[in-house]
Design a protein around this motif. Structure first.
Motif, PDB file in Angstrom:
ATOM      1  N   VAL B  91     -17.617-100.292 -51.930  1.00 49.96           N
ATOM      2  CA  VAL B  91     -18.218 -99.224 -52.724  1.00 49.96           C
ATOM      3  C   VAL B  91     -17.556 -97.892 -52.398  1.00 49.96           C
ATOM      4  CG1 VAL B  91     -20.351 -97.968 -53.193  1.00 49.96           C
ATOM      5  CG2 VAL B  91     -20.420-100.435 -52.819  1.00 49.96           C
ATOM      6  N   ASN B  92     -17.285 -97.124 -53.421  1.00 49.77           N
ATOM      7  CA  ASN B  92     -16.784 -95.766 -53.260  1.00 49.77           C
ATOM      8  C   ASN B  92     -17.919 -94.813 -53.603  1.00 49.77           C
ATOM      9  OD1 ASN B  92     -15.712 -93.201 -53.659  1.00 49.77           O
ATOM     10  ND2 ASN B  92     -13.747 -94.015 -54.274  1.00 49.77           N
ATOM     11  N   PRO B  93     -18.555 -94.207 -52.589  1.00 52.80           N
ATOM     12  CA  PRO B  93     -19.742 -93.362 -52.825  1.00 52.80           C
ATOM     13  C   PRO B  93     -19.390 -91.915 -53.152  1.00 52.80           C
ATOM     14  CG  PRO B  93     -19.366 -93.594 -50.480  1.00 52.80           C
ATOM     15  CD  PRO B  93     -18.271 -94.377 -51.152  1.00 52.80           C
ATOM     16  N   TYR B  94     -18.539 -91.709 -54.120  1.00 58.60           N
ATOM     17  CA  TYR B  94     -18.139 -90.367 -54.547  1.00 58.60           C
ATOM     18  C   TYR B  94     -17.513 -89.561 -53.407  1.00 58.60           C
ATOM     19  CZ  TYR B  94     -20.965 -91.442 -58.612  1.00 58.60           C
ATOM     20  OH  TYR B  94     -21.490 -92.041 -59.727  1.00 58.60           O
ATOM     21  N   THR B  95     -16.837 -90.279 -52.522  1.00 55.01           N
ATOM     22  CA  THR B  95     -16.071 -89.616 -51.465  1.00 55.01           C
ATOM     23  C   THR B  95     -14.670 -90.221 -51.478  1.00 55.01           C
ATOM     24  OG1 THR B  95     -16.548 -91.227 -49.722  1.00 55.01           O
ATOM     25  CG2 THR B  95     -18.178 -89.480 -50.081  1.00 55.01           C
ATOM     26  N   ASP B  96     -13.897 -89.907 -50.462  1.00 53.32           N
ATOM     27  CA  ASP B  96     -12.559 -90.477 -50.386  1.00 53.32           C
ATOM     28  C   ASP B  96     -12.555 -91.848 -49.716  1.00 53.32           C
ATOM     29  OD1 ASP B  96     -11.623 -87.157 -49.585  1.00 53.32           O
ATOM     30  OD2 ASP B  96     -11.389 -88.169 -51.516  1.00 53.32           O
ATOM     31  N   LYS B  97     -13.713 -92.292 -49.238  1.00 53.37           N
ATOM     32  CA  LYS B  97     -13.769 -93.537 -48.480  1.00 53.37           C
ATOM     33  C   LYS B  97     -14.108 -94.709 -49.381  1.00 53.37           C
ATOM     34  CE  LYS B  97     -15.990 -90.985 -44.728  1.00 53.37           C
ATOM     35  NZ  LYS B  97     -17.159 -90.961 -43.836  1.00 53.37           N
ATOM     36  N   LEU B  98     -13.758 -95.887 -48.923  1.00 52.60           N
ATOM     37  CA  LEU B  98     -14.182 -97.131 -49.552  1.00 52.60           C
ATOM     38  C   LEU B  98     -14.843 -97.948 -48.448  1.00 52.60           C
ATOM     39  CD1 LEU B  98     -13.946 -98.361 -52.381  1.00 52.60           C
ATOM     40  CD2 LEU B  98     -11.971 -99.636 -51.569  1.00 52.60           C
ATOM     41  N   ILE B  99     -16.138 -98.242 -48.634  1.00 53.24           N
ATOM     42  CA  ILE B  99     -16.906 -98.930 -47.603  1.00 53.24           C
ATOM     43  C   ILE B  99     -17.120-100.378 -48.029  1.00 53.24           C
ATOM     44  CG2 ILE B  99     -19.045 -98.938 -46.259  1.00 53.24           C
ATOM     45  CD1 ILE B  99     -17.256 -96.498 -45.816  1.00 53.24           C
ATOM     46  N   PHE B 100     -16.810-101.292 -47.121  1.00 51.88           N
ATOM     47  CA  PHE B 100     -16.843-102.711 -47.432  1.00 51.88           C
ATOM     48  C   PHE B 100     -18.136-103.371 -46.972  1.00 51.88           C
ATOM     49  CE2 PHE B 100     -12.678-104.093 -48.965  1.00 51.88           C
ATOM     50  CZ  PHE B 100     -11.983-102.905 -48.856  1.00 51.88           C
ATOM     51  N   GLY B 101     -18.524-104.411 -47.685  1.00 44.97           N
ATOM     52  CA  GLY B 101     -19.577-105.293 -47.236  1.00 44.97           C
ATOM     53  C   GLY B 101     -19.042-106.246 -46.180  1.00 44.97           C
ATOM     54  N   THR B 102     -19.934-107.057 -45.626  1.00 49.02           N
ATOM     55  CA  THR B 102     -19.556-107.951 -44.530  1.00 49.02           C
ATOM     56  C   THR B 102     -18.810-109.188 -44.998  1.00 49.02           C
ATOM     57  OG1 THR B 102     -21.762-108.896 -44.656  1.00 49.02           O
ATOM     58  CG2 THR B 102     -21.385-107.234 -42.960  1.00 49.02           C
ATOM     59  N   GLY B 103     -18.801-109.420 -46.307  1.00 45.02           N
ATOM     60  CA  GLY B 103     -18.059-110.560 -46.828  1.00 45.02           C
ATOM     61  C   GLY B 103     -18.931-111.789 -47.033  1.00 45.02           C
ATOM     62  N   THR B 104     -18.549-112.605 -47.981  1.00 48.74           N
ATOM     63  CA  THR B 104     -19.183-113.902 -48.231  1.00 48.74           C
ATOM     64  C   THR B 104     -18.102-114.966 -48.144  1.00 48.74           C
ATOM     65  OG1 THR B 104     -20.881-112.999 -49.687  1.00 48.74           O
ATOM     66  CG2 THR B 104     -20.375-115.350 -49.905  1.00 48.74           C
ATOM     67  N   ARG B 105     -18.272-115.854 -47.201  1.00 51.99           N
ATOM     68  CA  ARG B 105     -17.295-116.939 -47.051  1.00 51.99           C
ATOM     69  C   ARG B 105     -17.710-118.097 -47.933  1.00 51.99           C
ATOM     70  NH1 ARG B 105     -16.212-120.447 -41.651  1.00 51.99           N
ATOM     71  NH2 ARG B 105     -14.636-121.824 -42.507  1.00 51.99           N
ATOM     72  N   LEU B 106     -16.870-118.408 -48.895  1.00 57.29           N
ATOM     73  CA  LEU B 106     -17.155-119.466 -49.859  1.00 57.29           C
ATOM     74  C   LEU B 106     -16.324-120.700 -49.544  1.00 57.29           C
ATOM     75  CD1 LEU B 106     -18.295-120.559 -52.563  1.00 57.29           C
ATOM     76  CD2 LEU B 106     -16.345-119.481 -53.694  1.00 57.29           C
ATOM     77  N   GLN B 107     -17.010-121.820 -49.478  1.00 57.06           N
ATOM     78  CA  GLN B 107     -16.329-123.096 -49.259  1.00 57.06           C
ATOM     79  C   GLN B 107     -16.733-124.025 -50.395  1.00 57.06           C
ATOM     80  OE1 GLN B 107     -17.324-125.228 -45.548  1.00 57.06           O
ATOM     81  NE2 GLN B 107     -15.191-124.930 -45.017  1.00 57.06           N
ATOM     82  N   VAL B 108     -15.745-124.529 -51.137  1.00 56.49           N
ATOM     83  CA  VAL B 108     -16.017-125.434 -52.241  1.00 56.49           C
ATOM     84  C   VAL B 108     -15.535-126.828 -51.850  1.00 56.49           C
ATOM     85  CG1 VAL B 108     -15.628-125.947 -54.673  1.00 56.49           C
ATOM     86  CG2 VAL B 108     -15.714-123.559 -53.886  1.00 56.49           C
TER      87      VAL B 108
END
Lengths: 113, 110
Positions: B91-108
């Protein structure tokens, strides 16, 4: 096309040693970022730069320093490495403005013993 | 402080099934990004969502953004093994940063 290049790709350090990671981009991007990736914690922002000569702190800046003397290069320094800094480090860049996606380097795996 | 939460953190699904990954964030933003990461590799951009109601589709993946609910979804249709990877929202919260989530590991699996 080179894109974003990180060096070195792998490094092993002893506690207390210093080192510098180099990120180089050939896309004339204004913004550059350093993230670290640890298992179960996603990517966390260390420092970033919005242009040549500028730097700013991210979420986890302690223990790291950065410099952006040239637009194409963003250096990440560890003055006195600690085992907690064992991680995979990713550099990324993007063009100016707030709508651009990030372009990532291949990552640098650092182990601190 | 902006928080970006993904769920589930781990997803094991059978080929041919459908599923949705959720990304919730805690502050106002209308700029959300989805990335894919294969094991030992870098991050690859999948989708860029830049407004409320934005929907993007690529193959078996479809991403959407609801800025009022502060929620983005990544929907997987008829999963195949090649989709096995870790997926991150950012997410870019109207700043110069991009903040990431923790990730979802998908296994099919077959």
């Amino acid at each position: 096309n080179a894109g974003v290049t990180q060096t070195p790709k792998f490094r092993v350090l002893k506690t207390g040693q210093s080192m510098t990671l180099l990120c180089a981009q050939d896309m004339n991007h204004e913004y550059m970022y350093w993230y670290r990736q640890d298992p179960g914690m996603g990517l966390r922002l260390i420092h970033y730069s919005v242009g040549e000569g500028t730097t700013a702190k991210g979420e986890v800046p302690d223990g790291y320093n950065v410099s952006r003397l040239k637009k194409q290069n963003f250096l990440l320094g560890l003055e006195s490495a600690a085992p907690s800094q064992t991680s995979v480090y990713f550099c990324a860049s993007r063009p100016g403005g707030n709508t651009g996606e990030l372009f990532f380097g291949e990552g640098s795996r650092l182990t601190v013993l | 402080e902006l928080k970006v939460e993904q769920n589930p953190l781990f997803l094991s699904m059978q080929e041919g099934k459908n599923y949705t990954i959720y990304c919730n964030y805690s502050t106002t933003s209308d700029r959300l990004y989805w990335y894919r990461q294969d094991p030992g590799k870098s991050l690859e951009s999948l989708f860029v969502l830049l407004s409320n109601g934005a929907v993007k589709q690529e193959g078996r993946l479809m991403a959407s953004l609801d800025t009022k609910a502060r929620l983005s979804t990544l929907h997987i249709t008829a999963a195949v093994h090649d989709l096995s990877a870790t997926y991150f929202c950012a997410v870019n919260p109207y700043t110069d940063k991009l903040i990431f989530g923790t990730g979802t590991r998908l296994q099919v699996f077959p």
